[in-house]
Design a protein around this motif. Structure first.
Motif: not given
Length: 578
Positions: A75-84, A220-237
């Motif tokens: 799955s993409n690991g997305r759960g309830s929204v924690g941020f606004y 984070y290497t399983g169900p939330a894999r897509r989330t961590f990949q998104m974090w990688l993209e964002r953090s690289n800046r």
């Protein structure tokens, strides 16, 4: 009466407080609570499911996800929204909820991950359950010459064993393990061997992979894999800037992974309690550490200023506790709660505190979660993640002597307003503060254009007059005073009401300098994140209106039809732009 330390640590707080009472009372109370104590000591670890509120039994030996195995990404690991987002709405890119028991608890295979020895061992730390090195060196299965062999670089002894074990118990052909005194390494953990290569030299933070850390790595290497990949993209800046600041401030550079646990490197992240930015500073804590917060700027969103403040916080808490694990826990819970936990437990070891009931669940998970995210980030290719496509920020800084309009800056320097916003996330509106300000711009901007910008007058730079209006003042009175249209004034200042709901600056077009075509899209950013009211139990529209000095009609007007119905605790109501 003196209890053995392991029994004393498991007693409820109420019993620990009366441990020094007269023996007659103590024996009487112990007799009453004996059945509860027996059940307490025999009950397996239970963890609450954050989404359902139920509990389930957790097996402590959960396997870590191997870098070779990407089959768990179901799955993409997305759960309830924690941020606004910037307007207080649910973010379009949903952040993950805390992993549930169903996602953390996986079937336990025969092999489990050995703990890496910490590079900082305290005298009172209990020996971690570590797999003897001989179990890896002896009776090794046939060599696996898979794709991972090319990704194994110059690793230390511990890292070689770590990745060898992750590789299904096989040692890649590129690794040549030297002879080590395994018995000395395992039998006396308080006296580490003299060979520094047996510790993870690539980590500046003391690593301890406990069962919780294993579960978070699996998550984070399983169900939330897509989330961590998104974090990688964002953090690289930002992450290179963060590393440099941490190094300059003298704290472990590995803290660059802490924003993953805090915000996923989202500069616009705002938690439900108001913590903001990649480091999630609360308003008062941010002010204490020098982060400016006013109508014009919020340094908690600035990746440079907030990182320097976070480094100072971590360094101060390390001086207080003398341990980086406790310093990390303090970042989540605050130094007061950690000090009380130390006092009750009589230990300065985070993992001893975590064995009892001294820490809140969020704090007890915080250090293992950060440890897991750090390990994944430093080895993300081995875990099957792809390299980020975003590029690191490369910029230079110019000092703007007076308040300046983003649209004037962008037009003069040949860049976009979006670039100015991205490089300067701490600025809340498309203008710099009414004081000298160090503005970040792309490194490609020529010095000739910079000189042209700095040569402008303050009127040319801003093209507006700043009028400080009082709460309740009508927009019509301001428009008539300066000879501008009411509609234009409302558009520029993002005003929906005909009356000011708070005392605040109002930008008025400056005749002779205002360029209507250039400012066609200029509009102050309404920041409901700074002007929201969190509904609490017992609140009503009438009581909220009294608290914020507004009428019920104004509240309904600002919040639309959603405020007509029954308000519920946890709901957020807009109470005006500050």
């Amino acid at each position: 009466m003196i209890f053995p330390q392991n029994v004393f640590a498991r007693l409820p707080v109420s019993l620990r407080l009366i441990a020094s009472a007269p023996k007659s009372y103590l024996l009487f109370l112990l007799a009453l609570s004996l059945p509860s104590l027996v059940l307490w000591s025999c009950t397996p670890i239970a963890m609450s499911n954050s989404s359902s509120g139920t509990s389930s039994i957790v097996t402590p030996n959960i396997n870590i996800a191997t870098p070779n195995n990407t089959d768990g990404a179901v799955s993409n690991g997305r759960g309830s929204v924690g941020f606004y987002d910037v307007r207080g709405n649910a973010s379009a890119l949903s952040e993950p909820s805390e992993p549930s028991e169903s996602s953390l608890s996986q079937p336990t295979p025969a092999n489990t991950l050995p703990l890496l020895q910490s590079s900082r061992l305290d005298s009172n730390r209990s020996e971690p359950s570590t797999l003897p090195l001989t179990a890896l060196l002896d009776n090794t299965p046939p060599v696996n010459t898979g794709n991972n062999s090319n990704s194994m670089r110059d690793l230390t002894q511990s890292e070689q064993l770590y990745f060898a074990y992750l590789n299904n118990g096989t040692i890649p052909v590129s690794l040549h393990l030297p002879e080590v005194d395994a018995e000395a390494f395992i039998s006396d953990p308080e006296s580490p061997p003299s060979d520094p290569s047996m510790f993870p030299a690539n980590y500046t933070y003391p690593i301890n992979i406990d069962p919780l850390a294993k579960k978070y790595i699996s998550y984070y290497t399983g169900p939330a894999r897509r989330t961590f990949q998104m974090w990688l993209e964002r953090s690289n800046r930002y992450i290179d800037v963060v590393k440099n600041i941490l190094y300059e401030e003298g704290v472990p550079v590995d803290f660059m992974a802490l924003p993953f646990a805090e915000s996923g490197y989202n500069t616009e992240a705002v938690s439900w309690v108001g913590a903001t930015g990649i480091w999630q500073f609360m308003p008062k804590t941010g002010i204490y550490y020098g982060l400016k917060q006013d109508f014009w700027q919020d340094d908690r969103k600035d990746f440079e200023a907030s990182t320097r403040a976070a480094a100072k916080y971590l360094k101060k808490s390390y001086k207080q506790f003398g341990d980086w694990h406790l310093s990390t826990a303090s970042y989540n819970a605050g130094p007061g709660k950690i000090s009380r936990a130390i006092s009750y437990s009589r230990s300065r070891d985070f993992y001893v505190l975590n064995q009892g009931t001294y820490l809140a669940k969020e704090t007890s998970h915080y250090v293992p979660k950060y440890t897991a995210l750090l390990i994944i980030y430093k080895n993300y290719l081995d875990y099957g993640f792809t390299m980020p496509k975003t590029e690191p920020m490369i910029y230079k800084t110019i000092n703007i002597p007076s308040q300046a309009n983003f649209y004037v800056i962008a037009d003069t320097l040949g860049i976009s307003v979006g670039e100015i916003r991205e490089f300067n996330p701490g600025l809340l509106h498309p203008v710099t503060p009414p004081r000298a300000y160090n503005l970040r711009i792309p490194v490609s901007v020529s010095q000739r254009d910079i000189n042209k910008l700095l040569g402008m007058s303050s009127e040319e730079l801003l093209q507006y007059t700043v009028y400080y209006a009082n709460k309740g003042q009508s927009v019509k009175s301001i428009a008539e005073r300066y000879g501008v249209s009411i509609a234009e004034l409302k558009r520029i200042n993002a005003l929906s009401s005909s009356y000011l709901t708070s005392t605040r600056p109002v930008l008025v077009p400056l005749k002779g300098y205002y360029d209507r075509s250039l400012n066609k899209w200029f509009q102050l950013n309404v920041k409901p994140g700074n002007d929201l009211y969190l509904v609490r139990r017992g609140d009503s529209l009438e009581s909220i209106a009294r608290k914020v000095s507004m009428s019920v009609e104004e509240l309904i007007y600002l919040n639309g039809e959603r405020s007509y119905g029954e308000i519920i605790p946890g709901q957020r109501l807009v109470i005006g732009a500050r």
